[in-house]
Scaffold this active site. Sequence first.
Site, mmCIF file in Angstrom:
data_model
loop_
_atom_site.group_PDB
_atom_site.id
_atom_site.type_symbol
_atom_site.label_atom_id
_atom_site.label_comp_id
_atom_site.label_asym_id
_atom_site.label_seq_id
_atom_site.Cartn_x
_atom_site.Cartn_y
_atom_site.Cartn_z
ATOM 1 C CG ASN A 39 0.724 -3.935 13.486
ATOM 2 O OD1 ASN A 39 1.082 -3.168 14.377
ATOM 3 N ND2 ASN A 39 -0.077 -3.561 12.500
ATOM 4 N N PRO A 40 3.384 -4.358 15.905
ATOM 5 C CG PRO A 40 4.336 -2.260 16.267
ATOM 6 C CD PRO A 40 3.976 -3.227 15.196
ATOM 7 C CB CYS A 60 3.446 18.180 -18.916
ATOM 8 S SG CYS A 60 3.804 17.153 -20.330
ATOM 9 C CG HIS A 104 -2.787 2.685 -2.087
ATOM 10 N ND1 HIS A 104 -2.748 2.526 -0.718
ATOM 11 C CD2 HIS A 104 -3.998 2.213 -2.461
ATOM 12 C CE1 HIS A 104 -3.882 1.976 -0.302
ATOM 13 N NE2 HIS A 104 -4.649 1.766 -1.340
ATOM 14 C CD GLN A 147 -2.470 -1.090 2.776
ATOM 15 O OE1 GLN A 147 -3.464 -0.420 2.969
ATOM 16 N NE2 GLN A 147 -1.916 -1.798 3.722
ATOM 17 C CG ASN A 148 4.011 1.373 2.518
ATOM 18 O OD1 ASN A 148 2.936 1.705 3.000
ATOM 19 N ND2 ASN A 148 4.908 0.672 3.172
ATOM 20 C CB CYS A 203 1.412 14.893 -18.143
ATOM 21 S SG CYS A 203 0.359 16.080 -19.003
ATOM 22 N N GLY A 247 2.654 -4.425 9.128
ATOM 23 C CA GLY A 247 2.426 -3.008 9.424
ATOM 24 C C GLY A 247 1.245 -2.361 8.742
HETATM 25 P P1 NAD Z 1 -1.693 2.949 8.708
HETATM 26 O O1 NAD Z 1 -0.985 4.235 8.661
HETATM 27 O O2 NAD Z 1 -3.167 2.977 8.729
HETATM 28 O O3 NAD Z 1 -1.201 2.017 9.936
HETATM 29 C C1 NAD Z 1 0.098 1.722 10.188
HETATM 30 C C2 NAD Z 1 0.190 0.361 10.905
HETATM 31 O O4 NAD Z 1 1.575 0.087 11.111
HETATM 32 C C3 NAD Z 1 -0.475 0.299 12.286
HETATM 33 O O5 NAD Z 1 -1.219 -0.890 12.377
HETATM 34 C C4 NAD Z 1 0.699 0.279 13.275
HETATM 35 O O6 NAD Z 1 0.432 -0.464 14.445
HETATM 36 C C5 NAD Z 1 1.767 -0.391 12.446
HETATM 37 N N1 NAD Z 1 3.133 -0.064 12.824
HETATM 38 C C6 NAD Z 1 3.629 1.071 13.382
HETATM 39 N N2 NAD Z 1 4.942 0.982 13.550
HETATM 40 C C7 NAD Z 1 5.313 -0.221 13.079
HETATM 41 C C8 NAD Z 1 6.567 -0.899 12.963
HETATM 42 N N3 NAD Z 1 7.709 -0.329 13.359
HETATM 43 N N4 NAD Z 1 6.567 -2.139 12.424
HETATM 44 C C9 NAD Z 1 5.430 -2.728 12.032
HETATM 45 N N5 NAD Z 1 4.219 -2.139 12.105
HETATM 46 C C10 NAD Z 1 4.170 -0.901 12.621
HETATM 47 O O7 NAD Z 1 -1.177 2.202 7.500
HETATM 48 P P2 NAD Z 1 -1.929 1.463 6.402
HETATM 49 O O8 NAD Z 1 -2.915 0.526 6.972
HETATM 50 O O9 NAD Z 1 -0.869 0.965 5.551
HETATM 51 O O10 NAD Z 1 -2.800 2.549 5.604
HETATM 52 C C11 NAD Z 1 -2.445 3.862 5.335
HETATM 53 C C12 NAD Z 1 -2.405 4.203 3.874
HETATM 54 O O11 NAD Z 1 -1.591 5.341 3.779
HETATM 55 C C13 NAD Z 1 -1.752 3.187 3.038
HETATM 56 O O12 NAD Z 1 -2.668 2.769 2.140
HETATM 57 C C14 NAD Z 1 -0.613 3.886 2.307
HETATM 58 O O13 NAD Z 1 -0.928 4.071 0.939
HETATM 59 C C15 NAD Z 1 -0.554 5.244 2.843
HETATM 60 N N6 NAD Z 1 0.734 5.613 3.465
HETATM 61 C C16 NAD Z 1 1.900 5.237 2.891
HETATM 62 C C17 NAD Z 1 3.091 5.587 3.480
HETATM 63 C C18 NAD Z 1 4.365 5.141 2.822
HETATM 64 O O14 NAD Z 1 4.413 5.024 1.599
HETATM 65 N N7 NAD Z 1 5.398 4.866 3.604
HETATM 66 C C19 NAD Z 1 3.110 6.332 4.655
HETATM 67 C C20 NAD Z 1 1.885 6.721 5.201
HETATM 68 C C21 NAD Z 1 0.709 6.330 4.597
#
Ligand code: NAD
Length: 251
Positions: A214-215, A148, A119, A101-102, A127, A188
């Site tokens: 996940n913690p 662009c 995502h 999702q990142n 563009c 996470g």
């Molecule tokens: P979230 O932000 O909703 O939740 C984060 C999760 O990570 C929580 O469950 C938390 O307990 C856990 N967490 C915190 N620290 C951790 C660690 N050190 N190790 C393991 N787990 C840990 O995240 P989500 O559910 O992925 O949804 C948010 C949306 O926002 C995603 O779809 C994503 O697209 C986007 N997002 C992306 C980034 C990125 O690209 N790094 C950053 C922020 C949000």
Amino acid sequence: MDLLIKETAEIIKESKFTLAFTGAGISVESGIPPFRGEDGLWNKYNPEVLDLGYYMNNPEECWVYIREIFYDFFADAKPNKAHQVLARMEHEGLLHSLVTQNIDNLHQEAGSRIVHEFHGNSKRLVCRKCGEVYDANKMDLKKIPPRCVADQEILKPDFIFFGEGISPSAFENSFADAEKCQVCIIVGSTGEVTPASHVPRAAKQNGATIIEINPRESLFTDSVTDIHLQGTASKVLAQLEQYLFSQKESV
Ligand code: NAD
């Protein structure tokens, strides 16, 4: 916990198709905060700046925050141990697909090759008029909004804004792999974001064993998770790595 890690490593080793599903939590130890929770970005920024409708009407204003969040603040983030272990697992044949999702590109930077970007990816700017794609790292973002070269249209980061559809190929590939995996490792993620959170649920429905790292507890923990390895992504994946590759390292 050590025994549980060892048993989990055995399950992964026996699996013929393993999928990882990652959320913002895996990048926390790279210095990128999640959106939600105590230190979440939405405590500091208004999510409206990533709403497609608002952005289309106010791109100049939104770009001030987009640059700050994604291109100033996150620019120096590097993959951490958790990204590296997942990349190593793929290279050694223990991980067959990764749905993230990142949007931070850290899996790719760690060396993962099969990455379904559910995502999108902040490292690309697109563009919306002619479809040209630009490498954000090569753009001068001192001057915003970026435009662009061909048609002067304002460029949009190639990640999904609120109100925007998931790319059909990312969607189809993610669910196809969820349906065929024997093991799904969730790292996470709160499980609050749909339709992404349906990916591990589809895996579970098709009989996969669900491992969650996940913690804290998430929406997955009491609904689909079979094994909850409670700890941070880098710590737990480093422990798993020891058992996954123990024979190799002792040779
Ligand atoms: P979230 O932000 O909703 O939740 C984060 C999760 O990570 C929580 O469950 C938390 O307990 C856990 N967490 C915190 N620290 C951790 C660690 N050190 N190790 C393991 N787990 C840990 O995240 P989500 O559910 O992925 O949804 C948010 C949306 O926002 C995603 O779809 C994503 O697209 C986007 N997002 C992306 C980034 C990125 O690209 N790094 C950053 C922020 C949000």
